[in-house]
Design a protein around this motif. Structure first.
Motif, PDB file in Angstrom:
ATOM      1  N   UNK A 117       0.949  -0.929  -0.156  1.00  0.00           N
ATOM      2  CA  UNK A 117       0.066  -0.110  -0.234  1.00  0.00           C
ATOM      3  C   UNK A 117       0.915   0.658  -0.367  1.00  0.00           C
ATOM      4  N   UNK A 118       0.230   2.430  -0.212  1.00  0.00           N
ATOM      5  CA  UNK A 118       0.846   3.728  -0.647  1.00  0.00           C
ATOM      6  C   UNK A 118       1.653   4.223  -1.697  1.00  0.00           C
ATOM      7  N   UNK A 119       1.325   3.073  -2.570  1.00  0.00           N
ATOM      8  CA  UNK A 119       1.645   3.114  -3.831  1.00  0.00           C
ATOM      9  C   UNK A 119       1.742   4.352  -4.710  1.00  0.00           C
ATOM     10  N   UNK A 120       2.102   4.506  -5.491  1.00  0.00           N
ATOM     11  CA  UNK A 120       1.990   5.857  -6.139  1.00  0.00           C
ATOM     12  C   UNK A 120       1.146   5.872  -6.668  1.00  0.00           C
ATOM     13  N   UNK A 121      -0.137   6.888  -6.925  1.00  0.00           N
ATOM     14  CA  UNK A 121      -1.118   6.853  -8.372  1.00  0.00           C
ATOM     15  C   UNK A 121      -0.611   6.509  -9.595  1.00  0.00           C
ATOM     16  N   UNK A 122       0.848   6.411  -9.700  1.00  0.00           N
ATOM     17  CA  UNK A 122       0.784   6.480 -11.180  1.00  0.00           C
ATOM     18  C   UNK A 122       1.573   5.452 -11.667  1.00  0.00           C
ATOM     19  N   UNK A 123       1.827   4.811 -10.416  1.00  0.00           N
ATOM     20  CA  UNK A 123       2.834   2.987 -10.404  1.00  0.00           C
ATOM     21  C   UNK A 123       2.249   2.714 -11.526  1.00  0.00           C
ATOM     22  N   UNK A 124       2.659   1.798 -12.276  1.00  0.00           N
ATOM     23  CA  UNK A 124       2.155   0.798 -13.408  1.00  0.00           C
ATOM     24  C   UNK A 124       1.805  -0.600 -12.753  1.00  0.00           C
ATOM     25  N   UNK A 125       1.664  -1.417 -13.228  1.00  0.00           N
ATOM     26  CA  UNK A 125       1.738  -3.177 -12.440  1.00  0.00           C
ATOM     27  C   UNK A 125       2.950  -3.421 -12.776  1.00  0.00           C
ATOM     28  N   UNK A 126       3.440  -3.177 -14.114  1.00  0.00           N
ATOM     29  CA  UNK A 126       4.911  -2.754 -14.773  1.00  0.00           C
ATOM     30  C   UNK A 126       5.759  -2.886 -13.966  1.00  0.00           C
ATOM     31  N   UNK A 127       5.361  -1.131 -13.334  1.00  0.00           N
ATOM     32  CA  UNK A 127       6.716  -0.787 -12.452  1.00  0.00           C
ATOM     33  C   UNK A 127       6.492  -1.071 -11.315  1.00  0.00           C
ATOM     34  N   UNK A 128       5.496  -1.755 -10.895  1.00  0.00           N
ATOM     35  CA  UNK A 128       5.568  -2.587 -10.023  1.00  0.00           C
ATOM     36  C   UNK A 128       6.263  -3.622  -9.383  1.00  0.00           C
ATOM     37  N   UNK A 129       6.102  -4.557 -10.558  1.00  0.00           N
ATOM     38  CA  UNK A 129       7.102  -5.752 -10.510  1.00  0.00           C
ATOM     39  C   UNK A 129       8.386  -5.735 -10.858  1.00  0.00           C
ATOM     40  N   UNK A 130       8.708  -4.726 -11.355  1.00  0.00           N
ATOM     41  CA  UNK A 130       9.955  -4.326 -12.019  1.00  0.00           C
ATOM     42  C   UNK A 130      10.468  -3.751 -10.431  1.00  0.00           C
ATOM     43  N   UNK A 131      10.356  -3.187  -9.872  1.00  0.00           N
ATOM     44  CA  UNK A 131      10.580  -2.719  -8.377  1.00  0.00           C
ATOM     45  C   UNK A 131      10.705  -4.076  -7.777  1.00  0.00           C
ATOM     46  N   UNK A 132      10.134  -4.823  -7.743  1.00  0.00           N
ATOM     47  CA  UNK A 132       9.986  -6.553  -6.140  1.00  0.00           C
ATOM     48  C   UNK A 132      10.639  -7.575  -7.527  1.00  0.00           C
ATOM     49  N   UNK A 133      10.723  -7.171  -8.657  1.00  0.00           N
ATOM     50  CA  UNK A 133      11.068  -8.852  -9.635  1.00  0.00           C
ATOM     51  C   UNK A 133      13.421  -8.789  -9.130  1.00  0.00           C
ATOM     52  N   UNK A 134      13.681  -7.884  -8.269  1.00  0.00           N
ATOM     53  CA  UNK A 134      14.703  -8.427  -7.608  1.00  0.00           C
ATOM     54  C   UNK A 134      14.926  -8.678  -6.580  1.00  0.00           C
ATOM     55  N   UNK A 135      13.594  -9.369  -6.242  1.00  0.00           N
ATOM     56  CA  UNK A 135      14.115  -9.867  -4.512  1.00  0.00           C
ATOM     57  C   UNK A 135      13.867 -11.864  -5.331  1.00  0.00           C
ATOM     58  N   UNK A 136      13.065 -11.589  -6.906  1.00  0.00           N
ATOM     59  CA  UNK A 136      12.505 -13.066  -7.103  1.00  0.00           C
ATOM     60  C   UNK A 136      12.077 -13.288  -7.558  1.00  0.00           C
ATOM     61  N   UNK A 137      11.373 -14.258  -8.594  1.00  0.00           N
ATOM     62  CA  UNK A 137      10.511 -14.434  -8.886  1.00  0.00           C
ATOM     63  C   UNK A 137       8.618 -14.013  -8.689  1.00  0.00           C
ATOM     64  N   UNK A 138       8.309 -13.618  -9.926  1.00  0.00           N
ATOM     65  CA  UNK A 138       7.342 -12.662  -9.753  1.00  0.00           C
ATOM     66  C   UNK A 138       6.347 -14.175 -10.190  1.00  0.00           C
ATOM     67  N   UNK A 139       5.219 -14.053  -9.050  1.00  0.00           N
ATOM     68  CA  UNK A 139       4.258 -15.536  -9.282  1.00  0.00           C
ATOM     69  C   UNK A 139       2.491 -14.365 -10.511  1.00  0.00           C
ATOM     70  N   UNK A 140       2.122 -13.975  -9.396  1.00  0.00           N
ATOM     71  CA  UNK A 140       1.298 -12.991  -9.555  1.00  0.00           C
ATOM     72  C   UNK A 140       1.609 -11.360  -9.712  1.00  0.00           C
ATOM     73  N   UNK A 141       1.306 -10.550 -10.162  1.00  0.00           N
ATOM     74  CA  UNK A 141       1.104  -9.429  -9.541  1.00  0.00           C
ATOM     75  C   UNK A 141      -0.099  -8.440  -9.802  1.00  0.00           C
ATOM     76  N   UNK A 142      -1.182  -7.865  -8.794  1.00  0.00           N
ATOM     77  CA  UNK A 142      -2.135  -7.164  -9.367  1.00  0.00           C
ATOM     78  C   UNK A 142      -1.973  -5.425  -8.649  1.00  0.00           C
ATOM     79  N   UNK A 143      -2.806  -4.421  -9.276  1.00  0.00           N
ATOM     80  CA  UNK A 143      -3.082  -3.475  -8.673  1.00  0.00           C
ATOM     81  C   UNK A 143      -4.564  -2.667  -8.595  1.00  0.00           C
ATOM     82  N   UNK A 144      -4.971  -2.763  -7.440  1.00  0.00           N
ATOM     83  CA  UNK A 144      -6.909  -2.333  -7.124  1.00  0.00           C
ATOM     84  C   UNK A 144      -6.559  -1.505  -8.123  1.00  0.00           C
TER      85      UNK A 144
END
Length: 376
Positions: free
Chosen positions: A147-174
């Motif tokens: 939570x607290x993600x910038x409203x402009x951040x896309x799903x792709x942006x978020x995945x990019x941010x998290x992918x450094x920690x491992x393999x992402x199975x699913x991602x979703x922005x509400x």
DNA sequence: TTATATT
């Protein structure tokens, strides 16, 4: 606390008006991919005797809530011979958890099922078909709430941010259902729980790139670990819907094409008719009714126990006694049981709501106990 | 803090 049946309606009333917000989401479709080395077709037997089903075993996600085991098997059986399949359900309520597994005999059919059925629209859902990862404790509870993600951040942006920690199975922005704008809240499921832990360590409380506010990263609530009260609330709400709406327990004939036609009018394979309703013999029981109103419950599973009766009837009012009738030798439920309720109105409400209720793959018959001596 | 991603 199961014995305090007469307190449940009060507890449940407090939560019954909770608003249910509809949220549209964006969902990645990350293919799991079969793990291990490429092998020739056919079941692979390892040296320790266990079978390698990584090329035949599929996980199916985002199934419609009302899809049955029979429909599930029929849909995936249309591709090829199934070794085994299972629609995963809540242990207690029997409600579908919205996902299942299909293990084909032939790896080619598993591949074909992914190509043919992944992305199939069933009612309001778009199902996802992918190879199941080998079952392991390390892949459980790897879902993060962000939570607290910038409203402009896309799903792709978020995945990019998290992918450094491992393999992402699913991602979703509400996103807001009306405006389509991000709510600044999302989910990330990692392949491994330890990857999710590392992501929390690395990103919780951090500001992404040039964001003004830090984000919060924590483990998502696990929907399968509902509290007893949440479970009862769910049961109650299901019952309340059934009570207000038209009672529809006439016929339970399930047609896969009904599921398909309800979506976008797209038919992707020839529909298969299923009739999962076996005819039920009339059963009446003898004996006088004691204090309160005795209710007859029919079509319980052999595994049914008293707790399921408490959970089904408790939400409707004061329950003084429940009994599952068991076979003397096997100790398995003979398919029926009795519930005694103190108040007529509550008993009537319970019967009206629970008669025809689908518990797992069974349709319950619920009525006041009759005193007829013999069945027809 | 989503209808439901590990049998």
């Amino acid at each position: 606390h199961l014995g305090n049946a007469d307190r449940w309606p009060l507890i449940l009333t407090a939560t019954k008006w909770t608003a249910c917000q509809i949220i549209s989401t964006m969902e990645t479709q990350v293919s799991n991919g079969p793990s291990g080395t490429s092998l020739p077709n056919g079941p692979v037997i390892s040296t320790n005797g266990s079978t390698d089903d990584s090329k035949t075993n599929l996980i199916v996600n985002y199934l419609p809530q009302n899809m049955t085991q029979e429909e599930f098997k029929s849909l995936f059986g249309s591709i090829g011979e199934i070794e085994s399949c299972k629609l995963v359900r809540d242990k207690i309520t029997g409600q579908s958890l919205g996902y299942g597994f299909v293990n084909y005999v032939d790896p080619n059919d598993a591949d074909k099922a992914i190509n043919t059925l992944n992305g199939l629209k069933l009612q309001t859902k778009t199902i996802k078909v992918s190879y199941a990862r080998p079952s392991s404790a390390s892949i459980r509870d790897a879902n993060l709430y962000v939570s607290g993600l910038p409203k402009t951040m896309s799903q792709k942006d978020m995945e990019q941010l998290f992918s450094q920690y491992g393999r992402i199975i699913t991602s979703r922005i509400l996103v807001d259902q009306v405006t389509g704008i991000s709510r600044g809240v999302g989910f990330i499921r990692f392949d491994k729980r330890n990857e999710a832990e590392e992501a929390i360590k690395g990103l919780n409380g951090q500001k992404p790139l040039g964001a003004a506010e830090p984000i919060t990263v924590k483990f998502a609530n696990n929907p399968s670990q509902k509290t007893g009260q949440a479970l009862l609330t769910q049961l109650y709400q299901t019952a309340a819907r059934r009570y207000t709406g038209p009672l529809h327990h006439q016929t339970q004939r399930f047609r896969l094409d009904n599921l398909l036609n309800a979506s976008y009018g797209v038919k992707r394979f020839s529909p298969i008719t299923i009739d999962s309703m076996t005819s039920l013999a009339g059963v009446n029981l003898t004996g006088p009714t004691g204090a309160g109103w005795c209710i007859f419950v029919y079509n319980l599973s052999p595994e049914a126990d008293e707790s399921v009766l408490w959970q089904l009837f408790g939400p409707f009012g004061a329950v003084t006694n429940v009994k599952v009738i068991r076979d003397f030798t096997t100790n398995k439920c003979k398919g029926f049981g009795f519930v005694t309720m103190t108040n007529y109105d509550e008993a009537a409400m319970a019967i009206a709501s629970l008669n025809g209720y689908r518990l797992g793959d069974r349709v319950l018959q619920v009525s006041f106990k009759t005193s007829k001596q013999h069945k027809a």
